[in-house]
Design an enzyme around this catalytic site. Sequence first.
Site, PDB file in Angstrom:
ATOM      1  CG  ASP A   1     -10.488  15.448 -14.492  1.00  0.00           C
ATOM      2  OD1 ASP A   1      -9.803  14.869 -15.365  1.00  0.00           O
ATOM      3  OD2 ASP A   1     -11.496  14.915 -13.972  1.00  0.00           O
TER       4      ASP A   1
ATOM      5  NE  ARG B   1      -2.861   0.393   3.412  1.00  0.00           N
ATOM      6  CZ  ARG B   1      -2.155   0.588   4.549  1.00  0.00           C
ATOM      7  NH1 ARG B   1      -1.438   1.680   4.719  1.00  0.00           N
ATOM      8  NH2 ARG B   1      -2.196  -0.310   5.498  1.00  0.00           N
TER       9      ARG B   1
ATOM     10  CE  LYS C   1     -13.392   7.343 -17.903  1.00  0.00           C
ATOM     11  NZ  LYS C   1     -13.747   8.618 -17.280  1.00  0.00           N
TER      12      LYS C   1
ATOM     13  CE1 TYR D   1     -17.272  10.698 -15.642  1.00  0.00           C
ATOM     14  CE2 TYR D   1     -16.835  10.685 -13.302  1.00  0.00           C
ATOM     15  CZ  TYR D   1     -17.164  10.016 -14.456  1.00  0.00           C
ATOM     16  OH  TYR D   1     -17.396   8.671 -14.418  1.00  0.00           O
TER      17      TYR D   1
END
Length: 390
Positions: free
Chosen positions: A170, A46, A195, A98
């Site tokens: 973004d 992690r 994407k 978004y």
Amino acid sequence: MKIESKLAQIGNRKDPVTGAISPPIHQSTTYAHPALGQSTGFDYTRTLNPTRKIVEDAIAELEGGVRGFAFASGMAAVHAVFSLLSPSDHVIVSSDLYGGTYRVLEKILKPLGIVASYVHTGDIAAVEAAATPNTKAIFIETPTNPTMQITDLAACSNLAKARGWLCMVDNTFMSPYFQRPIEWGADIVVHSATKFLGGHNDVLAGLVVAKSEDVAERLYFIQNSIGAVLSPHDSWLLLRGMKTLALRMERSAMNANAIAAWLDARDDVAKVYFPGLDHHPGKAICAKQASGFGGMVSFEVIDARMVPYVLEHLKVITFAESLGGVESLMTYPARQTHADIPEDIRNAVGVTDKLLRLSVGIEHIGDLIDDLSGALEWATEQVFARGRRG
Ligand SMILES: *Cc1c(COP(=O)(O)O)cnc(C)c1O
């Protein structure tokens, strides 16, 4: 090295022991300590994982920041960035946003006391007018999703710097191949790497890049504490996809340019949103800050009743959510990506019942145009011929 070369070389020369060109997928969750108080640099996955680190270093270099962070999804990345804020802080956000980001702001952060104002960030006066004494950050999408509004990154970054806000961008729609917001002064870049960066509709991922060490330290603390990290296998899939980003973006953008111009000339299409079109109000700014107009085209048909017929008739383009993959996809934002946004707000920003969004893939342009042409003609015939009969 130019960006095409950096992309192609992601992961190469990362495993000196074997010389693997494609880096290994390190599944180990934990790592042996050489001795008390010593570490190989890797302790627990992690906190740091060798395969994830390759993607994190790569995105930092591509975006021109000091450090990158990989998350299990774009939303986990967006949430991590907003976790830099505290209760009673205020953030200014691009109004056409978004839908998932809107949902995090309204349903997760607002109850915690972090308040967002939605403004057209392309209008600097509107941004200034929305500021409050508690404003701590501005969060921009340019182009916006799905109506392709353009924000001047340099102007917003300068304002943010003058006011002591964090400027967050973004950059999902453009990818670092076309646009690098940190070069225009942004502090943080976020991606849904699901994407264009991943590019094959086969990996869910999010990336964040920090411009400064100070912000990087805080983001690293959040990433490690919350733990929504990208898995080793997904990190490998993402870096594999990223290698061909330059070729894919070029082809998508070329196809998108041609489709936007073709749609713009049709009588059954009411509006086309694409920053490369001459009538797009943001074209000049987009051309200044990005080296391409991207692979996304949104358009309105002349009648909302056409929408189901267009969608049912497509044979190459697939009716599906998401974007940025090699396969062209069509989305109906009002019912899919933006369904969580109230109708009056949706209509005000242009996400109407007539709006379709096209993620243009890398297929042959002739096949894409034929498919759109067939679907639009079928829809027009169904809606208007029926109207005449009935
Ligand atoms: C898809 C998307 C997101 C969310 O990313 P996920 O990977 O789906 O969690 C955020 N911002 C934009 C612009 C997106 O297109």
